[in-house]
Design a protein around this motif. Structure first.
Motif, PDB file in Angstrom:
ATOM      1  N   GLY B 163      -7.329  -6.661  -2.698  1.00  0.00           N
ATOM      2  CA  GLY B 163      -6.104  -6.363  -1.956  1.00  0.00           C
ATOM      3  C   GLY B 163      -4.988  -5.930  -2.883  1.00  0.00           C
ATOM      4  N   ALA B 164      -4.831  -6.646  -3.995  1.00  0.00           N
ATOM      5  CA  ALA B 164      -3.768  -6.314  -4.952  1.00  0.00           C
ATOM      6  C   ALA B 164      -4.000  -4.937  -5.562  1.00  0.00           C
ATOM      7  CB  ALA B 164      -3.689  -7.379  -6.042  1.00  0.00           C
ATOM      8  N   LEU B 165      -5.237  -4.610  -5.858  1.00  0.00           N
ATOM      9  CA  LEU B 165      -5.598  -3.293  -6.387  1.00  0.00           C
ATOM     10  C   LEU B 165      -5.136  -2.200  -5.428  1.00  0.00           C
ATOM     11  CD1 LEU B 165      -9.268  -3.243  -7.773  1.00  0.00           C
ATOM     12  CD2 LEU B 165      -7.264  -2.213  -8.843  1.00  0.00           C
ATOM     13  N   ALA B 166      -5.513  -2.387  -4.156  1.00  0.00           N
ATOM     14  CA  ALA B 166      -5.179  -1.388  -3.142  1.00  0.00           C
ATOM     15  C   ALA B 166      -3.676  -1.259  -2.975  1.00  0.00           C
ATOM     16  CB  ALA B 166      -5.815  -1.766  -1.805  1.00  0.00           C
ATOM     17  N   GLU B 167      -3.005  -2.390  -2.836  1.00  0.00           N
ATOM     18  CA  GLU B 167      -1.567  -2.365  -2.568  1.00  0.00           C
ATOM     19  C   GLU B 167      -0.784  -1.810  -3.748  1.00  0.00           C
ATOM     20  OE1 GLU B 167      -1.542  -6.367  -1.456  1.00  0.00           O
ATOM     21  OE2 GLU B 167      -2.532  -5.846   0.438  1.00  0.00           O
ATOM     22  N   LEU B 168      -1.185  -2.172  -4.963  1.00  0.00           N
ATOM     23  CA  LEU B 168      -0.494  -1.664  -6.154  1.00  0.00           C
ATOM     24  C   LEU B 168      -0.685  -0.158  -6.276  1.00  0.00           C
ATOM     25  CD1 LEU B 168       1.173  -2.211  -8.675  1.00  0.00           C
ATOM     26  CD2 LEU B 168      -0.944  -2.762  -9.886  1.00  0.00           C
ATOM     27  N   ALA B 169      -1.905   0.317  -6.059  1.00  0.00           N
ATOM     28  CA  ALA B 169      -2.181   1.753  -6.158  1.00  0.00           C
ATOM     29  C   ALA B 169      -1.288   2.538  -5.200  1.00  0.00           C
ATOM     30  CB  ALA B 169      -3.651   2.032  -5.856  1.00  0.00           C
ATOM     31  N   LEU B 170      -1.190   2.067  -3.963  1.00  0.00           N
ATOM     32  CA  LEU B 170      -0.371   2.776  -2.978  1.00  0.00           C
ATOM     33  C   LEU B 170       1.107   2.675  -3.315  1.00  0.00           C
ATOM     34  CD1 LEU B 170      -2.291   1.741   0.251  1.00  0.00           C
ATOM     35  CD2 LEU B 170      -2.086   4.056  -0.667  1.00  0.00           C
ATOM     36  N   LEU B 171       1.529   1.516  -3.757  1.00  0.00           N
ATOM     37  CA  LEU B 171       2.940   1.318  -4.053  1.00  0.00           C
ATOM     38  C   LEU B 171       3.406   2.244  -5.175  1.00  0.00           C
ATOM     39  CD1 LEU B 171       5.580  -0.233  -3.657  1.00  0.00           C
ATOM     40  CD2 LEU B 171       4.711  -1.983  -5.206  1.00  0.00           C
ATOM     41  N   VAL B 172       2.731   2.205  -6.322  1.00  0.00           N
ATOM     42  CA  VAL B 172       3.194   3.006  -7.465  1.00  0.00           C
ATOM     43  C   VAL B 172       2.881   4.489  -7.274  1.00  0.00           C
ATOM     44  CG1 VAL B 172       3.086   1.069  -9.067  1.00  0.00           C
ATOM     45  CG2 VAL B 172       1.108   2.587  -8.864  1.00  0.00           C
ATOM     46  N   GLY B 173       1.860   4.775  -6.452  1.00  0.00           N
ATOM     47  CA  GLY B 173       1.504   6.170  -6.218  1.00  0.00           C
ATOM     48  C   GLY B 173       2.445   6.867  -5.259  1.00  0.00           C
ATOM     49  N   LEU B 174       2.934   6.122  -4.266  1.00  0.00           N
ATOM     50  CA  LEU B 174       3.722   6.747  -3.207  1.00  0.00           C
ATOM     51  C   LEU B 174       5.222   6.701  -3.432  1.00  0.00           C
ATOM     52  CD1 LEU B 174       1.776   5.454  -0.098  1.00  0.00           C
ATOM     53  CD2 LEU B 174       2.080   7.838  -0.732  1.00  0.00           C
ATOM     54  N   GLU B 181       4.658   8.564 -13.934  1.00  0.00           N
ATOM     55  CA  GLU B 181       3.983   7.407 -14.545  1.00  0.00           C
ATOM     56  C   GLU B 181       3.267   6.591 -13.481  1.00  0.00           C
ATOM     57  OE1 GLU B 181       6.561   5.934 -18.090  1.00  0.00           O
ATOM     58  OE2 GLU B 181       6.091   4.183 -16.839  1.00  0.00           O
ATOM     59  N   GLY B 182       3.954   6.412 -12.342  1.00  0.00           N
ATOM     60  CA  GLY B 182       3.388   5.654 -11.232  1.00  0.00           C
ATOM     61  C   GLY B 182       2.151   6.333 -10.673  1.00  0.00           C
ATOM     62  N   ARG B 183       2.225   7.651 -10.553  1.00  0.00           N
ATOM     63  CA  ARG B 183       1.072   8.382 -10.011  1.00  0.00           C
ATOM     64  C   ARG B 183      -0.115   8.294 -10.968  1.00  0.00           C
ATOM     65  NH1 ARG B 183       5.296  11.420  -8.226  1.00  0.00           N
ATOM     66  NH2 ARG B 183       5.202  13.100  -9.742  1.00  0.00           N
ATOM     67  N   ALA B 184       0.178   8.301 -12.282  1.00  0.00           N
ATOM     68  CA  ALA B 184      -0.901   8.154 -13.265  1.00  0.00           C
ATOM     69  C   ALA B 184      -1.525   6.770 -13.177  1.00  0.00           C
ATOM     70  CB  ALA B 184      -0.357   8.409 -14.666  1.00  0.00           C
ATOM     71  N   GLU B 185      -0.674   5.755 -13.027  1.00  0.00           N
ATOM     72  CA  GLU B 185      -1.182   4.390 -12.887  1.00  0.00           C
ATOM     73  C   GLU B 185      -2.016   4.280 -11.607  1.00  0.00           C
ATOM     74  OE1 GLU B 185       1.859   1.402 -12.683  1.00  0.00           O
ATOM     75  OE2 GLU B 185       0.417  -0.251 -12.596  1.00  0.00           O
ATOM     76  N   ALA B 186      -1.531   4.895 -10.529  1.00  0.00           N
ATOM     77  CA  ALA B 186      -2.256   4.867  -9.259  1.00  0.00           C
ATOM     78  C   ALA B 186      -3.641   5.487  -9.423  1.00  0.00           C
ATOM     79  CB  ALA B 186      -1.470   5.618  -8.183  1.00  0.00           C
ATOM     80  N   GLU B 187      -3.692   6.612 -10.124  1.00  0.00           N
ATOM     81  CA  GLU B 187      -4.978   7.297 -10.311  1.00  0.00           C
ATOM     82  C   GLU B 187      -5.945   6.404 -11.092  1.00  0.00           C
ATOM     83  OE1 GLU B 187      -6.376   9.887  -8.824  1.00  0.00           O
ATOM     84  OE2 GLU B 187      -8.099   9.203 -10.017  1.00  0.00           O
ATOM     85  N   GLN B 188      -5.445   5.695 -12.089  1.00  0.00           N
ATOM     86  CA  GLN B 188      -6.281   4.757 -12.856  1.00  0.00           C
ATOM     87  C   GLN B 188      -6.831   3.663 -11.949  1.00  0.00           C
ATOM     88  OE1 GLN B 188      -4.142   3.026 -16.116  1.00  0.00           O
ATOM     89  NE2 GLN B 188      -4.157   4.921 -17.295  1.00  0.00           N
ATOM     90  N   LEU B 189      -5.939   3.138 -11.088  1.00  0.00           N
ATOM     91  CA  LEU B 189      -6.347   2.059 -10.190  1.00  0.00           C
ATOM     92  C   LEU B 189      -7.370   2.559  -9.176  1.00  0.00           C
ATOM     93  CD1 LEU B 189      -2.793   0.560  -9.689  1.00  0.00           C
ATOM     94  CD2 LEU B 189      -4.695  -0.622 -10.781  1.00  0.00           C
ATOM     95  N   LEU B 190      -7.161   3.783  -8.678  1.00  0.00           N
ATOM     96  CA  LEU B 190      -8.100   4.339  -7.700  1.00  0.00           C
ATOM     97  C   LEU B 190      -9.463   4.585  -8.342  1.00  0.00           C
ATOM     98  CD1 LEU B 190      -5.773   6.782  -5.723  1.00  0.00           C
ATOM     99  CD2 LEU B 190      -6.640   4.566  -4.981  1.00  0.00           C
ATOM    100  N   ALA B 191      -9.442   5.044  -9.583  1.00  0.00           N
ATOM    101  CA  ALA B 191     -10.703   5.262 -10.314  1.00  0.00           C
ATOM    102  C   ALA B 191     -11.429   3.932 -10.481  1.00  0.00           C
ATOM    103  CB  ALA B 191     -10.412   5.897 -11.669  1.00  0.00           C
ATOM    104  N   ARG B 192     -10.641   2.880 -10.748  1.00  0.00           N
ATOM    105  CA  ARG B 192     -11.231   1.545 -10.882  1.00  0.00           C
ATOM    106  C   ARG B 192     -11.838   1.088  -9.555  1.00  0.00           C
ATOM    107  NH1 ARG B 192      -7.991  -3.957 -12.740  1.00  0.00           N
ATOM    108  NH2 ARG B 192      -9.558  -5.432 -11.938  1.00  0.00           N
ATOM    109  N   ILE B 193     -11.137   1.344  -8.457  1.00  0.00           N
ATOM    110  CA  ILE B 193     -11.648   0.978  -7.136  1.00  0.00           C
ATOM    111  C   ILE B 193     -12.965   1.699  -6.862  1.00  0.00           C
ATOM    112  CG2 ILE B 193     -11.233   1.240  -4.637  1.00  0.00           C
ATOM    113  CD1 ILE B 193      -8.226   0.689  -5.275  1.00  0.00           C
ATOM    114  N   GLU B 194     -13.021   2.993  -7.212  1.00  0.00           N
ATOM    115  CA  GLU B 194     -14.256   3.750  -6.999  1.00  0.00           C
ATOM    116  C   GLU B 194     -15.390   3.190  -7.854  1.00  0.00           C
ATOM    117  OE1 GLU B 194     -12.511   7.587  -7.851  1.00  0.00           O
ATOM    118  OE2 GLU B 194     -13.080   8.276  -5.844  1.00  0.00           O
ATOM    119  N   ARG B 195     -15.052   2.826  -9.091  1.00  0.00           N
ATOM    120  CA  ARG B 195     -16.050   2.283 -10.021  1.00  0.00           C
ATOM    121  C   ARG B 195     -16.565   0.939  -9.540  1.00  0.00           C
ATOM    122  NH1 ARG B 195     -12.707   3.236 -14.259  1.00  0.00           N
ATOM    123  NH2 ARG B 195     -12.182   1.027 -14.384  1.00  0.00           N
ATOM    124  N   GLU B 196     -15.642   0.036  -9.180  1.00  0.00           N
ATOM    125  CA  GLU B 196     -16.030  -1.344  -8.886  1.00  0.00           C
ATOM    126  C   GLU B 196     -16.403  -1.582  -7.425  1.00  0.00           C
ATOM    127  OE1 GLU B 196     -12.927  -3.952 -10.268  1.00  0.00           O
ATOM    128  OE2 GLU B 196     -12.972  -3.155 -12.307  1.00  0.00           O
TER     129      GLU B 196
END
Lengths: 108, 258
Positions: B163-174, B181-196
């Motif tokens: 949940g925290a992964l999802a919410e953080l990705a959307l928060l910093v991305g949007l 910087e936020g969009r880059a962090e979001a992309e990292q988090l989304l890549a992690r979500i896809e991986r895990e």
């Protein structure tokens, strides 16, 4: 449905303004007899029905809506100016007022 | 000394203490519940009036009139008395809500610090993560992101981490407050979500589906972008387009009967 009284009050208050409240009704909850239910709940404003053929769930998917309430506030040029996931609380009306003022100023 | 050896005295004292502690904790929990209930009522009324307030001055008056002193000292006292327990976490959550409602940023920050600092293991971090993004005030975005990063790093619960992964990705991305910087962090988090969580269930869909939807939102549905047009049928069967409403302010409401 929790925000329904606020929505009704909003629509009523802004009746004569260049403002449109547009619902996009999705599959959350029971969509059966949606027309009757809209009427039953006194929902007088337009609702796009994202249900049934041929478009089932397309709008919600295209806008990546995962849950509701989810609001998007667009200005008179169609630009997204604010978005809320959850109850916008006290932020909503001032935001609408600001955009209406903008629209009025542009019309002069 | 007879039969009252030091060991038996100590055992008796411990036994008596073990009866006393739950009773005290129960009293705190009951007090907390009463406060939570009253706060919910006061908050609902406050929001009702706030919606009718026409000017910033009127809104400020409302905030000043809120019975803040009925809640904050009592909640902090409970948090202190029940320190280290979920009762304390709930009490700090209560303080956080007061801060969010009244735009008291310092109060909000203080409560948040206590929550992630002392209760990172708690299952209440799931509740906290939701409250930080759902119906949260716009100014809380930065402290919320910080808190979500901490929750993400510290929580032992897999579902809360997701949940925290999802919410953080959307928060910093949007939120534009976080910029590129936020969009880059979001992309990292989304890549992690896809991986895990690629094909596994991830908050109600697959990780891949979530990431695709989030990327779409982050690139096409930002504040400042023209809303993508669509055509749909309304409740009377009439076809219409979103762009029919150019010239008017539009509030789009995605909702459902519940």
């Amino acid at each position: 449905m929790g925000l329904l009284p606020q929505k009704k009050a909003l629509v009523e208050r802004l009746e004569d303004e260049p403002f449109r409240f547009l619902g996009v009704l999705g599959r959350e909850g029971d969509p059966a007899d949606f027309r009757a239910r809209l009427k039953q709940h006194g929902i007088t404003w337009r609702n796009a029905l994202d249900l049934g053929e041929p478009a089932d769930g397309v709008l919600w998917a295209r806008w990546a809506v995962r849950g509701f309430p989810q609001f998007y506030l667009l200005d008179a040029s169609g630009v997204i100016r604010q978005r809320w996931f959850g109850d916008p609380g006290a932020e909503l009306e001032p935001a609408i007022e600001a955009l209406l003022a903008e629209a009025r100023a542009a019309a002069k | 000394m007879g039969n009252r050896s030091p060991f038996r005295v100590a055992a008796t004292l411990l036994f008596l203490l073990s009866l006393a502690v739950p009773a005290a904790a129960q009293a705190e929990a009951q007090r907390l519940q009463a406060l939570e209930q009253r706060f919910a009522e006061e908050r609902a009324q406050f929001l009702e009036f706030a919606r009718q307030a026409r000017t910033p001055e009127e809104r400020a008056e409302l905030a000043a009139a809120f019975p803040r002193e009925e809640f904050v000292p009592a909640l902090e006292a409970i948090a202190t008395a029940a320190r280290g327990t979920d009762v304390a976490a709930r009490a700090w959550l209560g303080v956080l809500r007061v801060g969010a409602l009244l735009d008291e940023r310092e109060l909000f920050a203080r409560a948040l610090e206590r929550l992630v600092g002392e209760h990172a293991d708690s299952t209440l971090m799931g509740n906290l993560a939701l409250e930080l993004v759902y119906g949260a005030p716009a100014w809380s975005a930065r402290p919320a992101a910080e808190a979500l990063r901490t929750i993400l790093a510290k929580t032992p619960h897999a579902d809360i981490r997701a949940g925290a992964l999802a919410e953080l990705a959307l928060l910093v991305g949007l939120d534009d407050a976080f910029g590129a910087e936020g969009r880059a962090e979001a992309e990292q988090l989304l890549a992690r979500i896809e991986r895990e969580h690629g094909t596994a269930d991830f908050i109600g869909m697959t990780g891949a589906e979530f990431a695709a939807g989030a990327r779409h939102e982050i690139t096409q549905l930002r504040v400042g972008q023209v809303a993508p047009d669509f055509e749909a049928s309304d409740e009377t069967g009439t076809r219409f387009q979103l762009s029919d409403y150019r010239g008017q302010v539009v509030l789009l409401d995605f909702w459902g009967f519940v």
